[in-house]
Scaffold this motif. Structure first.
Motif, PDB file in Angstrom:
ATOM      1  N   UNK A  73       0.784  -1.262   0.024  1.00  7.28           N
ATOM      2  CA  UNK A  73      -0.053   0.068   0.080  1.00  7.28           C
ATOM      3  C   UNK A  73       0.949   1.272   0.216  1.00  7.28           C
ATOM      4  N   UNK A  74       2.098   1.242   0.623  1.00  4.27           N
ATOM      5  CA  UNK A  74       3.029   2.254   0.436  1.00  4.27           C
ATOM      6  C   UNK A  74       3.711   2.520  -0.965  1.00  4.27           C
ATOM      7  N   UNK A  75       4.007   1.385  -1.478  1.00  8.72           N
ATOM      8  CA  UNK A  75       4.202   1.493  -2.984  1.00  8.72           C
ATOM      9  C   UNK A  75       2.956   1.938  -3.848  1.00  8.72           C
ATOM     10  N   UNK A  76       1.745   1.698  -3.564  1.00 11.59           N
ATOM     11  CA  UNK A  76       0.774   2.231  -4.145  1.00 11.59           C
ATOM     12  C   UNK A  76       0.716   3.910  -3.993  1.00 11.59           C
ATOM     13  N   UNK A  77       1.199   4.131  -2.750  1.00 14.47           N
ATOM     14  CA  UNK A  77       1.189   5.768  -2.395  1.00 14.47           C
ATOM     15  C   UNK A  77       2.217   6.398  -3.407  1.00 14.47           C
ATOM     16  N   UNK A  78       3.175   5.710  -3.813  1.00  8.97           N
ATOM     17  CA  UNK A  78       4.292   6.307  -4.717  1.00  8.97           C
ATOM     18  C   UNK A  78       3.680   6.844  -5.969  1.00  8.97           C
ATOM     19  N   UNK A  79       2.661   5.970  -6.723  1.00 12.25           N
ATOM     20  CA  UNK A  79       2.137   6.487  -7.925  1.00 12.25           C
ATOM     21  C   UNK A  79       3.189   6.386  -8.893  1.00 12.25           C
ATOM     22  N   UNK A 342      10.883   4.563   0.083  1.00 10.79           N
ATOM     23  CA  UNK A 342      10.421   4.980   1.618  1.00 10.79           C
ATOM     24  C   UNK A 342      10.001   6.610   1.465  1.00 10.79           C
ATOM     25  N   UNK A 343      10.874   7.208   0.687  1.00 10.08           N
ATOM     26  CA  UNK A 343      10.574   8.821   0.669  1.00 10.08           C
ATOM     27  C   UNK A 343       9.470   9.049  -0.354  1.00 10.08           C
ATOM     28  N   UNK A 344       9.337   8.331  -1.340  1.00  7.36           N
ATOM     29  CA  UNK A 344       8.277   8.732  -2.191  1.00  7.36           C
ATOM     30  C   UNK A 344       7.003   8.184  -1.628  1.00  7.36           C
ATOM     31  N   UNK A 345       6.881   7.284  -0.589  1.00  9.22           N
ATOM     32  CA  UNK A 345       5.646   6.988  -0.284  1.00  9.22           C
ATOM     33  C   UNK A 345       5.082   7.810   0.763  1.00  9.22           C
ATOM     34  N   UNK A 346       5.539   8.934   1.272  1.00  8.39           N
ATOM     35  CA  UNK A 346       5.221   9.655   2.291  1.00  8.39           C
ATOM     36  C   UNK A 346       4.206  10.540   1.743  1.00  8.39           C
ATOM     37  N   UNK A 347       3.174  10.806   2.322  1.00  4.76           N
ATOM     38  CA  UNK A 347       1.996  11.480   1.895  1.00  4.76           C
ATOM     39  C   UNK A 347       1.783  12.800   2.968  1.00  4.76           C
ATOM     40  N   UNK A 348       1.969  13.721   2.549  1.00  7.02           N
ATOM     41  CA  UNK A 348       1.705  15.123   3.374  1.00  7.02           C
ATOM     42  C   UNK A 348      -0.047  15.329   3.223  1.00  7.02           C
TER      43      UNK A 348
END
Length: 953
Positions: A73-79, A342-348
């Motif tokens: 789901x974190x990889x999903x957040x990278x789009x 890990x950096x690309x998965x962070x959502x503000x």
């Protein structure tokens, strides 16, 4: 390495010829043996033993140390399709390297999970990419391409997609049925699987535990009717663990295991994962099914042929390994890739100017996950780890960071004295330490050589009581060891973290008398003090809980002395929402909710970082705090990544892969799979989400300008182009998203639907002309009137934006597609499952092998609505007769809107759910009208047909 194998003797033969050559040399018993997950070798042919199934969801799992990437789901957040492909390549290289030193490591990998994140309470939310089929399919295609590798002939690994089909609940997962009507099937669930299969990077699929439309997925006709029509390649279907036996034992779908095994094999299951490493049960069932005439040797050969094709692709049948040079393990590149992901998965989620933090800021870091780097059930063992505390120490300096966990610290007293944890054994007596001093949890949990807990007359041992919500808690000794229960029933401080298939480190406090019983959740028994130590028993000991310090008080003290507070909250992936256990609420656990409130009361400059496998409903935090972030558990580089984002070294650009709802009341029932009818996901949800699908803020700004749309000469493709400009002062990523919305649809359509996306990096002031190329067919829907995919004629809007609700550009479009037509029920009849709306019904299996019927769900009456039905025959005559094909017992009532007549047909008991009869009744209707059908009792409606008076005569 050389191999002695007839198949490898003539590599000039085509793949089919090579496989058939080997197949012809195998005896019947040898072929049957290949149907189990653990297949023995055939020494006389040089055929090695083989195992289907190696978990590799976000790194090689269950085989010891490996590079651990963010959760799916974190990889999903990278789009980021390209990033996910590169991760797949790294994972496949590590699988190859690990296999060189341990032949238990398999190359048939069971990954990725492409089940759509339809419902955020699903316990396995961490395993999927997104709630949207386009995004899920794009990322799954990228990951499988990486797992396969770039070689034109040979595959690094052979990926199997999980879990086919419509699987999104752990609650009674092997007995519940997902009711999926044709539009949801084609527009939602199948789309996630289809693109990666058509891309040619998928070796097969794994059926899910659940049933779909009343039929277990392991005997699904969709394997034949859909999956195998998407490619001309041989696809391997691997059963889920224990699922073949479930067909009889829990689902009671077949009377005997021989029937069940035969049905699964004929439906398309090629490898049976059942009874662990012992194949004898499955092979015995296959042999008896063959003897009983339930199978043919051709059925067996079909499955074996598919398996051999996979092994051929993996290079197993060559005289030397054609991919020997791709093996790589824990390289600098892999470590850097884990950090980048890990950096690309962070959502503000929100930022009122608090972030990024300036150099020299004094930070209070608090929360249960502030010094944690969590793994999940499908993680490998961490080679290295970075917690948020590690990351902030590295980035800001330890002297500027104050840390408190915020746990309640307690002592437990009973009539025998105070609970005491014996001292840990000397370092020389403990298991070997892994990389960077981390104890391997597999070596600690379940140990019986450590002394059990005792009681003492003094103050006993101060324990960290961590409340994870729903009353589930863990207890931790001062040296970091968690209380755990081993097979002998004694309670010891013997685990460095909660984990395992059945977690043995969680407890619940149950009020009893003037105190509490301590219930162990793993065994369901109670903690009891005995003469030989503390153990679990049917009758528990009553404890009084003395609080030495409340976690909220410690947080408030730390917050008051800092410039900024960062609260890190979330979940432990082994507790309260995981495989076998769905969540019960979107709410943040009360203890963690209290921590951010305590921090906010002491210091308004408080940010909340949620590190979790799923969304939370945190409307109060959104309203009261100046900044919120979310990231999934980010693997080995999670802490450093979070620190670099809050420091501004990286501008956040993660995007939510699923809707974050504001409250539990926004959610449908967990088992309601009709995303259209119950208005689920961003596609149909009509409320106001807390954070919408695709949402994510940045430390800079972007302008979207100058849109245009053109259609290719063949009219099959659209090109949507616009200019994207970084109008801020720092380099950053942006994720433009393209959605479509029909403006004059004859059927309910999504409010907007994602059809393209891209993640790209722009320097300050830089601009790029972005083009999305989209097949026109992507704008279509499943047309129940035509029984096929259709692009409706009429006006559309193409929407370009930074999220599903942050739309920056709107481009009109008119398509000359299919004109709307009424359902030709007078000439073609009606399949009951193709309704437009329903109330109180569910779709069930018409027969055990194919077809759908509709019945009443948990009640006496259900209703179906079919819009725009044409009640004329081929000559234009009005219908005068209705024929219903039904089973069970009850009644079918039909009425055409605007017609005076309502016809009720009584259905006598037919003998069983699959014993169908056809009943006729007069029914006069003409023209185009809506048809309403009511079902009463236990009737199963399989077909409705109509006839004019001439035909009726």
């Amino acid at each position: 390495m050389t191999r002695r194998l007839p198949l490898g003797a003539d590599p000039t033969l085509a793949a089919d010829q090579r496989v058939d050559a080997l197949l012809a040399r195998l005896t019947l018993d040898e072929r049957i043996a290949l149907l189990h997950q653990f297949t023995p070798g055939v020494e006389r042919l040089g055929l090695a033993a083989f195992r289907t199934g190696q978990e590799a969801l976000h790194g090689v799992a269950w085989m010891g140390p490996a590079t651990v990437f963010p959760q799916a789901v974190g990889l999903g957040a990278t789009w980021n399709d390209d990033l996910v492909r590169r991760i797949g390549e790294a994972v496949s290289a590590e699988a190859r390297a690990m296999r060189e030193r341990d032949d238990r490591v398999g190359l048939n990998v069971w990954a990725p999970t492409v089940n759509l994140l339809r419902h955020p309470l699903w316990g396995r939310n961490e395993e999927g990419y997104a709630e949207d089929p386009h995004l899920t399919a794009a990322l799954a295609t990228a990951y499988t391409r990486g797992l396969r590798g770039p070689h034109p002939t040979y595959w690094r690994t052979a990926p199997v997609l999980k879990h086919w089909l419509a699987h999104n609940n752990e609650t009674r997962r092997s007995t519940t049925s997902s009711s999926v009507r044709p539009r949801v099937l084609h527009e939602y669930d199948l789309k996630a699987f289809r693109a990666p299969v058509e891309a040619g990077a998928v070796a097969g699929v794994m059926p899910a535990y659940n049933l779909v439309n009343g039929r277990p997925n392991h005997v699904s006709p969709y394997l034949r009717e859909h999956l195998r029509t998407w490619t001309d390649k041989h696809l391997l279907v691997c059963s889920d663990a224990g699922a073949p036996s479930n067909l009889v034992d829990s689902e009671h779908y077949f009377a005997t295991h021989e029937e069940a095994t035969a049905a699964a094999l004929v439906a398309g299951v090629d490898s049976f994962t059942d009874h662990g490493t012992d194949p004898s049960t499955i092979t015995g069932r296959v042999r008896r099914a063959l003897d009983q005439g339930l199978l043919t040797e051709a059925d067996i050969d079909t499955a074996v042929r598919r398996q051999l094709h996979v092994r051929l692709r993996l290079g197993e049948f060559e005289e030397s390994d054609p991919l020997a040079d791709v093996a790589a393990f824990d390289t600098d590149a892999h470590r850097a890739l884990a950090g980048e992901a890990a950096e690309q998965a962070v959502v503000l989620l929100k930022n009122d100017g608090l972030l990024p933090l300036a150099p020299g800021t004094r930070i209070a870091l608090v929360g249960l996950l502030a010094d944690e780097c969590k793994t999940d059930w499908y993680s490998g063992t961490l080679l290295r780890r970075s917690t948020p505390l590690d990351g902030l120490y590295e980035r800001f300096g330890a002297e500027r960071v104050t840390f408190t966990e915020g746990v309640d610290r307690v002592r437990l007293r009973c009539e025998h004295g105070w609970l005491r944890v014996p001292d840990a054994p000397a370092a020389a007596e403990t298991p070997e330490r892994g990389a960077e001093g981390a104890l391997d949890p597999a070596l600690l949990a379940g140990r019986t050589d450590l002394p059990p807990l005792t009681t003492a007359p003094d103050d006993g041992t101060e324990l960290a009581l961590v409340d994870w919500g729903d009353g589930v808690l863990t207890l931790r000794a001062p040296d970091g060891r968690y209380l755990s229960v081993a097979d002998d029933g004694y309670v010891r401080a013997s685990a460095d973290r909660p984990g395992g298939w059945i977690v043995q480190e969680t407890f619940t406090l149950v009020r009893h008398g003037a105190g509490h019983l301590l219930r162990h959740t793993g065994t369901g028994r109670h903690v009891s003090v005995a003469a030989d130590g503390v153990k679990v028993a049917d009758q528990g000991t009553e404890f009084a809980v003395t609080y030495v310090e409340r976690g909220a008080d410690a947080v408030a003290r730390a917050a008051a002395d800092a410039d900024v507070v960062l609260v890190v909250a979330g979940n432990d992936p082994h507790i309260n929402g995981r495989e076998t256990e769905d969540r019960t609420s979107l709410a943040l656990p009360p203890h963690q909710d209290g921590l951010w409130r305590a921090a906010r009361a002491a210091n308004p400059r408080t940010a909340l970082a949620l590190v979790s496998a799923y969304p939370y409903a945190v409307p109060d935090a959104h309203a009261e705090l100046p900044a919120l972030l979310w990231t999934a558990h980010g693997g080995q580089a999670a802490g450093r990544a979070l620190a670099r984002v809050v420091a501004g070294d990286v501008s956040p650009a993660g995007r939510l892969p699923q809707t974050w709802y504001a409250a539990d009341t926004d959610l449908p029932d967990l088992l309601d799979y009709d995303v259209i009818g119950s208005r689920q996901t961003y596609l149909y949800f009509e409320g106001t989400p807390l954070y919408p699908f695709g949402h994510g803020l940045s430390y800079t700004s972007f302008a979207y300008e100058a849109p245009s749309v053109t259609r290719t000469a063949d009219d099959d493709t659209l090109e949507v182009t616009f200019t994207l400009t970084n109008t801020g002062s720092r380099a950053a990523d942006e994720v433009p998203q393209l959605y479509v919305r029909p403006l004059a649809s004859p059927v309910p359509h999504p409010r907007r639907r994602l059809i393209a996306h891209r993640r790209l990096t722009l320097a300050p002031g830089a601009a790029e002309r972005v083009t999305f190329t989209v097949p026109v067919a992507e704008l279509g829907h499943w047309d129940v009137a035509r029984g096929r995919w259709s692009v409706a004629a009429g006006p559309y809007e193409l929407l370009v934006g930074a999220s599903s609700q942050d739309i920056r550009l709107t481009v009109p479009l008119t398509l000359d597609g299919d004109p709307p037509i009424p359902r030709p029920v007078g000439t073609h009849g009606l399949d009951p499952a193709t309704y437009d709306e329903q109330r109180g019904t569910e779709i069930v299996d018409r027969t055990k092998t194919s077809g759908d019927a509709v019945t009443v769900h948990d009640g006496d009456t259900g209703e179906l609505l079919y819009r725009d039905c044409d009640f004329s025959d081929e000559n234009g005559h009005a219908v005068a007769l209705v024929r219903v094909t039904v089973a069970g017992e009850g009644a079918v009532e039909l009425a055409a809107d605007g017609a005076a007549e309502r016809r009720a047909i009584q259905v006598p008991a037919t003998g069983g759910p699959y014993d169908y009869v056809t009943l006729d009744a007069e029914f006069a209707a003409h023209g185009v009208r809506d048809l309403r059908v009511r079902l009463h009792g236990g009737v199963r409606l399989a077909r409705i047909a109509f006839a004019s008076r001439g035909a009726a005569a």
